[in-house]
Write an enzyme that holds these catalytic residues in place. Structure first.
Site, mmCIF file in Angstrom:
data_model
loop_
_atom_site.group_PDB
_atom_site.id
_atom_site.type_symbol
_atom_site.label_atom_id
_atom_site.label_comp_id
_atom_site.label_asym_id
_atom_site.label_seq_id
_atom_site.Cartn_x
_atom_site.Cartn_y
_atom_site.Cartn_z
ATOM 1 N N ASP A 53 -5.201 -6.546 6.030
ATOM 2 C CA ASP A 53 -6.396 -5.746 5.654
ATOM 3 C C ASP A 53 -7.566 -6.861 5.445
ATOM 4 O O ASP A 53 -8.624 -6.893 5.816
ATOM 5 C CB ASP A 53 -6.024 -5.141 4.520
ATOM 6 N N LYS B 89 3.206 -15.340 2.538
ATOM 7 C CA LYS B 89 3.249 -16.314 1.106
ATOM 8 C C LYS B 89 4.578 -16.296 0.807
ATOM 9 O O LYS B 89 5.233 -16.124 -0.426
ATOM 10 C CB LYS B 89 2.516 -15.462 0.279
ATOM 11 N N ASP C 227 -10.588 -8.450 8.175
ATOM 12 C CA ASP C 227 -12.127 -8.327 7.728
ATOM 13 C C ASP C 227 -12.973 -9.424 7.428
ATOM 14 O O ASP C 227 -13.931 -9.442 8.176
ATOM 15 C CB ASP C 227 -12.311 -7.376 6.303
ATOM 16 N N TYR D 71 0.885 -1.315 -0.057
ATOM 17 C CA TYR D 71 -0.058 -0.070 -0.102
ATOM 18 C C TYR D 71 0.982 1.262 -0.081
ATOM 19 O O TYR D 71 0.379 2.508 -0.341
ATOM 20 C CB TYR D 71 -0.927 0.050 1.206
ATOM 21 N N ASP E 157 -3.411 -17.977 1.710
ATOM 22 C CA ASP E 157 -4.598 -18.843 1.331
ATOM 23 C C ASP E 157 -4.990 -19.822 2.055
ATOM 24 O O ASP E 157 -6.096 -19.784 2.496
ATOM 25 C CB ASP E 157 -3.947 -19.239 -0.156
#
Ligand code: NAD
Length: 365
Positions: free
Chosen positions: A245, A189, A249, A142, A221
């Site tokens: 992020d 990852k 959620d 980001y 994942d």
């Protein structure tokens, strides 16, 4: 003790839930002999209306001088069509960057009294759910270099982390695990991303300083899948900005009640922490005394615990919230399928009454 709190009520339901939460803080202060002094600042849509700027300089300066900052929520349809840099949400980025809060702590806590609101089957979450997600907040993709090539046929964003950035968030993850059930899962990852491999290297380099914490690794994942398959296996998850992020959620949805979830954003301890509910400004119910103040009240409990080291006081707020729920009181968003029954019993309440019930419980417990 005296504490100065920067208040940013913001837009929509923000002013209602912040006002309600300060009353709870005052009740706790009166019980334990603390004084909270509040300085209110503009940010978001109301700041745009008043000054043309979503985060006026006076707001950031005032927040930086506070012992901690409590934020309601910003944004709403009135400001939806403004260009990117002028939008209310810019205030959030500006505050996080300006206050140098690099870690976002989001508990995903399912209150047993509200298990009916959880979308997962009872056999999966029967024992409740209490996960803490520690998300890196000011680095990674980001904030990395981004761009497009000259003929506009390609675009890129860069996941970029330095070792010090990784180390400080991992240390916060380890320290948080030490205060809980002593299990830390690094989600990454690392089978593909070089940056993830560096996260693991740094974790290995510092893990012996936290011998009481069991460290594990999981690919993102798989973590997304495990969160809905068997969420109770997690205690603390530490992860990068983008993975955090998304996973935070997902975890909050599992608890089923957005109006209950608090968050803390912390830096290296030299400046104030930023505390806010995870939900937005809920323009659909603004000004109707329907907003659930509990996420903001629980954010105040996090403030007492993390910024002021007032553990007993934080525990009291959490016990008071539990008592109110045990006694059957509900705002509309957490009434679920029992809405009509709760209403008929006279236990459906609004923002003001809900916060008063918490204050009564604070005084009783
Ligand atoms: P939202 O969280 O505001 O609302 C989603 C749904 O949840 C709505 O139906 C709302 O009524 C309900 N809800 C949210 N909080 C509640 C509470 N405390 N009590 C009862 N019900 C509650 O998300 P949205 O509708 O996507 O966004 C609305 C505005 O908020 C947008 O402008 C968005 O940009 C902004 N926003 C701000 C923040 C923030 O300030 N941190 C975060 C998310 C969204």
């Amino acid at each position: 003790m005296n504490y100065t709190i920067g208040l940013i009520p913001g837009d929509g339901i923000g002013p209602d839930i912040v006002t309600a939460s300060c009353k709870v803080l005052d009740a706790v202060g009166a019980k334990f002999g603390h004084k909270f002094t509040y300085n209110t600042y503009l940010a978001g849509g109301c700041a745009i209306d008043a000054t043309g700027d979503p985060l006026p300089k006076e707001t950031l300066d005032g927040c930086l001088k506070s012992d901690a900052v409590l934020l309601g929520a910003v944004g709403g349809p009135k400001w939806d069509n403004l260009p990117g840099k002028k939008r209310p949400e810019q205030a959030l980025m500006g505050l996080r960057g300006g206050m140098k809060v690099f870690a976002n702590l989001r508990p995903a806590l399912m209150f047993k009294q509200l298990s009916a609101a959880c979308p997962l089957k009872n056999e999966i979450v029967g024992n409740g759910l209490d996960i803490l997600i520690v998300r890196e907040l000011t680095g990674g993709i980001y904030f990395g270099e981004r761009g497009r090539n000259a003929d506009n046929t390609a675009a890129w964003d860069t996941e970029h982390y330095t070792k010090p950035e990784i180390e400080r968030i991992l240390r916060l993850g380890f320290e948080s695990a030490q205060k809980r059930n002593k299990r830390l899962c690094l989600v990454d990852k690392a089978n593909i991303l070089e940056s993830s491999r560096m996260w693991r290297e740094v974790a290995v380099a510092i893990k012996d300083e936290y011998k009481d914490v069991e460290l594990s690794y999981m690919y993102v994942d798989n973590a997304a899948m495990q969160l809905v398959r068997n969420p109770s296996q997690f205690d603390v998850i530490v992860t990068s900005n983008m993975f955090g992020d998304i996973l935070s959620d997902e975890a909050s949805q599992i608890t089923g009640s957005i109006g209950m979830l608090a968050s803390a954003s912390l830096g290296d301890g030299s400046g104030p922490g930023l505390y806010e509910p995870i939900h937005g400004s809920a323009p659909d119910i603004a000004g109707q005394d329907k907003a659930n103040p509990l996420a903001t009240i629980l954010s105040c409990a996090m403030m007492l615990r993390y910024s002021f080291n007032l553990t007993k006081e934080a525990d009291l707020i959490e016990r008071a919230v539990n008592k109110v729920l045990d006694d059957g009181w509900r705002t509309g968003d957490i009434a679920g399928s029992d809405f009509d029954k709760i209403k008929a019993e006279g236990k459906l309440v609004g923002t003001v009454k809900m916060s008063q019930l918490v204050i009564d419980a604070v005084n009783q417990l």
